[in-house]
Design a protein around this motif. Structure first.
Motif, short mmCIF file in Angstrom:
data_model
loop_
_atom_site.label_atom_id
_atom_site.label_comp_id
_atom_site.label_asym_id
_atom_site.label_seq_id
_atom_site.Cartn_x
_atom_site.Cartn_y
_atom_site.Cartn_z
N LEU A 2 0.62 -96.85 12.10
CA LEU A 2 1.66 -96.92 11.20
C LEU A 2 2.81 -96.25 12.14
O LEU A 2 3.83 -96.62 12.30
CB LEU A 2 1.55 -95.91 9.99
N SER A 3 2.60 -95.17 13.09
CA SER A 3 3.58 -94.51 13.80
C SER A 3 4.23 -95.47 14.75
O SER A 3 5.22 -95.60 15.20
CB SER A 3 2.76 -93.42 14.69
N ASN A 4 3.10 -96.36 15.56
CA ASN A 4 3.66 -97.48 16.26
C ASN A 4 4.36 -98.53 15.61
O ASN A 4 5.33 -98.96 16.11
CB ASN A 4 2.52 -98.46 17.06
N ALA A 5 4.09 -98.99 14.46
CA ALA A 5 4.79 -99.89 13.72
C ALA A 5 6.28 -99.47 13.22
O ALA A 5 7.33 -100.24 13.64
CB ALA A 5 4.29 -100.16 12.29
N VAL A 6 6.42 -98.20 13.11
CA VAL A 6 7.61 -97.52 12.66
C VAL A 6 8.47 -97.35 13.99
O VAL A 6 9.55 -97.64 13.83
CB VAL A 6 7.55 -96.17 12.01
N LYS A 7 8.04 -96.92 15.03
CA LYS A 7 8.49 -96.52 16.00
C LYS A 7 9.22 -97.91 16.72
O LYS A 7 10.23 -98.03 17.07
CB LYS A 7 7.55 -96.10 17.31
N PHE A 8 8.39 -99.22 16.62
CA PHE A 8 9.07 -100.37 17.53
C PHE A 8 9.58 -101.22 16.48
O PHE A 8 9.78 -102.53 16.65
CB PHE A 8 7.74 -101.16 17.86
N THR A 9 9.88 -100.95 15.12
CA THR A 9 10.44 -101.83 14.13
C THR A 9 12.19 -101.16 13.94
O THR A 9 12.05 -100.07 13.40
CB THR A 9 9.71 -101.61 12.85
N GLU A 10 13.03 -101.85 14.29
CA GLU A 10 14.45 -101.45 13.83
C GLU A 10 14.84 -101.90 12.70
O GLU A 10 15.83 -101.33 12.36
CB GLU A 10 15.25 -101.91 15.23
N GLN A 11 14.54 -103.07 12.00
CA GLN A 11 14.94 -103.49 10.98
C GLN A 11 13.77 -104.36 10.24
O GLN A 11 13.00 -104.98 10.88
CB GLN A 11 16.18 -104.37 11.03
N GLY A 12 14.03 -104.33 8.92
CA GLY A 12 12.90 -105.14 8.32
C GLY A 12 11.99 -104.22 7.44
O GLY A 12 12.41 -103.37 6.81
N SER A 13 10.88 -104.50 7.55
CA SER A 13 9.81 -103.44 6.88
C SER A 13 8.64 -103.17 7.66
O SER A 13 8.17 -103.87 8.60
CB SER A 13 9.60 -104.26 5.52
N VAL A 14 7.75 -102.31 7.17
CA VAL A 14 6.43 -102.00 7.51
C VAL A 14 5.46 -102.06 6.43
O VAL A 14 5.69 -101.40 5.47
CB VAL A 14 6.39 -100.89 8.41
N SER A 15 4.44 -102.83 6.39
CA SER A 15 3.51 -103.05 5.10
C SER A 15 2.17 -102.36 5.62
O SER A 15 1.71 -102.67 6.60
CB SER A 15 3.60 -104.45 4.75
N LEU A 16 1.64 -101.66 4.47
CA LEU A 16 0.36 -101.02 4.68
C LEU A 16 -0.59 -101.80 3.45
O LEU A 16 -0.30 -101.74 2.37
CB LEU A 16 0.23 -99.66 4.73
#
Length: 934
Positions: free
Chosen positions: A535-549
């Motif tokens: 999750l840390s990587n996903a949030v770090k490399f996402t500037e817009q949009g979403s992160v889903s678990l």
């Protein structure tokens, strides 16, 4: 190819021979059966003609001839019918039906049967006519004799004589004679006799003209032709069998000749091979040596001479061991070889031999026993290979391994030392930041402290990654096994990243399909670490949009149960050629990633290692500028669902007393200050010892409920001090080890020394709180023991448990939260009254059982009752009753009966709440009456 052709020819010839033999057997059986029928029809023909002739010459006056001829006719007809019937297909056996399958057989039998039947009928008619003829003649004679006597004149007698001579009956007779009845009868019988003669003549001619003789001859010829045809087929089959046997014999002779040629060729090839083997053995680099069965040398090759320096002339007639072995040769290996040779067994060994010039060398030796045709040992063959160079290489490798182990241990020591040295000041920095933060009112200062905490936590995370990678690399990373619910893993992660995602203006989507009541058994912290890193990587490399678990329970291909986790982001993505190495250590998707986003490149490597260590799998799919998807399957054991107690938020999460005495053993002043401040903020009293020796002295002179023991301290470290407290002082006071070493071995050393728990630096206030809650039962036990000792020092007046009247109780101690009950049951007074009555019954029963258990000194029953009271109190939001019951339960869990004061206090609280409940019910009834009146 030749062998296959021979086998095929032999098989076909055997098959043909089998067919021919079967045909011969069939034809022999057919000849036998046909001859039986031939003889039967020949006999029938003889019987028919014999009966016919007998009828022609029958003497009717002889009754015996008539009877025998009649029986012969019946027998003949029955005989032909039996033959006809026996030849019908339905009456034949399976074998006979197959052998007599010619339809002409049945037709001929039917035709002959009909002819014979017709002939027998005609012969029977002739037989009957002849009998009638004789009867008529006899009657005429009687009538003539009677008329002779009655004739009056000579003319009539002349006429009678004519009749007797069978002349034609005259019409010129006297009227008297003509009118005589006897004459009339004579005349009638004469006419009948004439007709019978005529009929006999006609039937006789018909019989003589019948074709029965031709039919019988034709039948005999038919059966004779069948016999002859079958015999010809039998002869052909026999000739064919002779031909087949001749061919088979020829094939066998050819095969024998071929085998002899092959044996001869094999012998020639064997001789050539022996010559080649002799040439190979002579010029091979390996040494070959042959001895007789006693072990004396008979032959050796040049390779042996090259290795050892000895020629055949040097060793012939001698035992090799007596010449080749020396001081450095291992005696155990020599004895093992000698025992194997004496037992006639093969053996392989590696020994030190000596060259002719005295130089030692290693040989890898294989000795094999050679047996003759009788199975007796005739020789021994030894094959030796010089392995001196290989042994030297092995020695060099062993030395290199030792050096590598020393280097690896040095690296581990360096990491452990650096871990300790880095974590010690980091503990002070983060600890002081945690202490300062709540006391700051200035928002700017609070923001600066939060930045300090975030930076320190990030530094701790990097340090943990490096240490985790080192553990994985050394195979020292071990998984814990504890019961947990998945929400306890997911909630801290979600709460941490919700504000981060809000700040970056990206959406955090969490879909958890796992039953919140389902328990699992595994390493909760490592599962959280896997999800946290991804999750840390996903949030770090996402500037817009979403992160889903996405989380759900599932089963893998091997049928193992576990959890499927999917982390999807809409970030920068990864190029396809980089996916193969994305899980390698110190690797990031792009070289610019480190510059833009930072990081060590260890996170995904550690995630993969942890997932595989838990028996799971991880996969990745990604598209540049579209996002990345990680799919994980973690093999986690499902545990039995445990019932949860409904505890009010108003009840304290721990059953710790409001204030306990804690000893902190820490040589670093800043770390000691941090730990002491944490204790004081929780309302506890803390003292500090600067080393292990001082800690030992303080626990002897003061009563502490808990010791927080640092590992590395001067004069005496924490491990040694813990051992002294446990082994020499025999104190069971709870001890929390506190160390900057994160390697499992350091933690195990502290636990083995007697510590109850290990805290890792930098010390976090929340982890300290969690440890206190986890071991609250031990701390309570120690705290109560101290209170008991203090009470015993005073004059203890409680000698037995007792009930009290309402006026003797302190009503203010009643603590059932009726407001909460009303809210939960939506003001349903009937339901609340039912619950309160249930509490009264339970409380009264518990008081009685508790007094009886104390009277019997039954600590087990007290423990069970305390647990039941604790659960009931939680359901009624009675926090004081809940905490006291929990303290009693914790003490009884160790096998000790609590002080009577604590048990009496527990009974008092139950009684107070019973009376308080009754008053509350009375108020409810009054309120209901007022509402009804209004």
């Amino acid at each position: 190819m030749i062998n296959l052709s021979y086998k095929a020819r032999s098989s076909w010839l055997v098959l043909l021979a089998t067919v021919a033999l079967s045909a011969i057997v069939i034809f022999i059986a057919k000849v036998y059966i046909v001859q039986q029928y031939q003889h039967a029809y020949t006999e029938l023909s003889h019987n028919v003609l014999s009966v016919r002739d007998d009828i022609f010459k029958i003497e009717v006056t002889n009754g015996k001839d008539y009877d025998s001829i009649s029986d012969a006719l019946v027998g003949t007809e029955r005989h032909v019918q039996q033959l006809q019937k026996s030849l019908q297909p339905n009456n034949l056996s399976v074998i006979a039906r197959a052998l007599l399958s010619d339809p002409q057989i049945v037709l001929n039998a039917n035709r002959l049967s009909a002819s014979v039947a017709s002939l027998v009928a005609d012969l029977e008619t002739i037989l009957r006519l002849k009998i009638s003829q004789e009867y008529s003649k006899h009657t005429i004679n009687l009538l003539q004799q009677e008329l002779w006597q009655e004739m009056p004149n000579s003319d009539d007698r002349l006429h009678m004589i004519g009749q007797t001579m069978e002349l034609a009956m005259s019409t010129q007779v006297s009227p008297e004679l003509a009118s005589s009845n006897s004459f009339k009868s004579l005349r009638i019988h004469s006419q009948i006799l004439a007709r019978i003669k005529q009929d006999i003549s006609s039937k006789t001619q018909q019989v003589l003209n019948a074709k029965v003789r031709e039919d019988i001859n034709e039948q005999e010829f038919f059966w004779l032709s069948v016999v002859e045809g079958t015999k010809q087929s039998l002869l052909v089959s026999c000739m064919l069998l002779v031909v087949i046997f001749s061919l088979y014999y020829r094939v066998q002779v050819q095969e024998q000749s071929r085998k002899e040629r092959r044996i001869l060729e094999s012998l020639v090839a064997s001789e050539q091979e022996k010559e080649m083997l002799a040439l190979v053995a002579e010029h091979a680099q390996d040494g070959f040596i042959i001895t007789d069965k006693q072990g004396f040398v008979t032959w050796l090759n040049k390779g042996f001479t090259t290795i050892s320096g000895y020629t055949l002339a040097d060793l012939e007639g001698k035992k090799p061991g007596s010449i080749l072995q020396g001081q450095e040769t291992e005696k155990g290996d020599v004895d093992k070889i000698s025992r194997a040779i004496k037992a006639g067994k093969s053996i392989a060994s590696e020994v030190v031999n000596y060259h002719k010039d005295g130089t030692p060398y290693w040989v890898d030796m294989t000795i094999s026993a050679v047996t003759d045709s009788d199975g007796d040992i005739s020789n021994f063959i030894a094959v030796e290979r010089d392995t001196t160079a290989r042994k030297q290489m092995q020695d060099d490798l062993a030395k290199a391994v030792i050096k590598a182990d020393i280097s690896n241990k040095a690296k581990s020591t360096f990491l452990a030392t650096m871990s300790h040295e880095l974590r010690t000041p980091l503990n002070g920095i983060l600890g002081m930041a945690q202490i300062i933060e709540p006391n700051l009112d200035n928002p700017e200062h609070r923001k600066q402290i939060q930045i300090l905490l975030e930076s320190g936590n990030h530094l701790t995370s990097l340090l943990n990654d490096i240490l985790d990678f080192s553990k994985v690399e050394q195979g020292k990373l071990e998984l814990e096994s504890e019961l947990f619910r998945f929400n306890s893993v997911l909630e801290p992660i979600s709460k941490t990243y919700e504000p981060i995602c809000d700040e970056k203006n990206i959406q955090l989507i969490v879909q958890n399909e796992i039953d919140e009541k389902q328990c699992f058994k595994g390493d909760k912290s490592r599962i959280r670490q896997v999800i946290y890193n991804l999750l840390s990587n996903a949030v770090k490399f996402t500037e817009q949009g979403s992160v889903s678990l996405l989380f759900k329970q599932g089963v893998n291909a091997e049928g193992q149960q576990g959890i499927e986790a999917t982390i999807i982001d809409t970030g920068i993505g990864i190029r396809p050629e980089r996916l193969a190495s994305i899980f390698d250590p110190f690797v990031q998707a792009e070289s610019s990633t480190t510059r833009q986003y930072g990081g060590t490149g260890l996170g995904l490597s550690i995630v993969k290692q942890l997932v595989e260590l838990m028996g799971g799998t991880i996969s990745i799919t990604s598209q540049v500028d579209k996002g990345t998807r990680f799919a994980i399957f973690l093999v986690i054991e499902q545990a039995r669902v445990q019932a949860e107690n409904t505890v009010s938020k108003g009840i304290a999460p721990s059953n710790l007393p409001d204030s306990i005495n804690i000893l902190i053993a820490e040589d670093n002043k800043i770390n000691a200050l941090v730990a002491k401040t944490f204790c004081q903020r929780l309302g506890h009293v803390a003292d500090v010892a600067i080393n292990g020796l001082e800690a030992i002295k303080m626990v002897q002179t003061n009563q502490y409920d808990l010791v927080v023991m640092d590992n590395h301290m001067p004069e005496m470290d924490g491990i040694e001090a813990t051992k002294v407290i446990r082994s020499r002082l025999k104190l069971d006071i709870p001890i929390f080890a506190c160390t900057a070493d994160v390697f499992q071995q350091a933690h195990d050393n502290m636990i083995n020394a007697g510590a109850n728990h290990v805290l890792t630096k930098p010390l976090q206030e929340q982890s300290f709180r969690d440890a206190l809650s986890q071991h609250a039962h031990l701390i309570c036990k120690t705290h109560l023991a101290h209170e008991v000792s203090q009470t015993d020092n005073r004059d203890n007046k409680v000698v037995a448990l007792a009930r009290h009247k309402e006026e003797e109780l302190n009503i203010t101690e009643a603590d059932i939260d009726f407001k909460q009950l009303l809210e939960i049951h939506d003001g349903n007074y009937a339901e609340i009254e039912k619950m309160i009555n249930s509490f009264k019954v339970f409380a009264e029963h518990s008081i009685t059982q508790l007094i009886q258990a104390v009277d019997k000194d039954d600590v087990k029953d007290i423990h069970i009752l305390a647990h039941s009271i604790q659960d009931m109190a939680a359901n009624y939001y009675a926090s004081r009753l809940h905490n006291l019951a929990k303290e009693v339960e914790a003490v009884t869990a160790t096998g000790v009966i609590p002080p009577l004061e604590s048990l009496q206090h527990l009974i008092n609280l139950l009684e107070v709440n019973i009376h308080q409940n009754q008053r509350f019910i009375s108020r409810l009834h009054q309120q209901n009456k007022s509402n009804q009146v209004s």
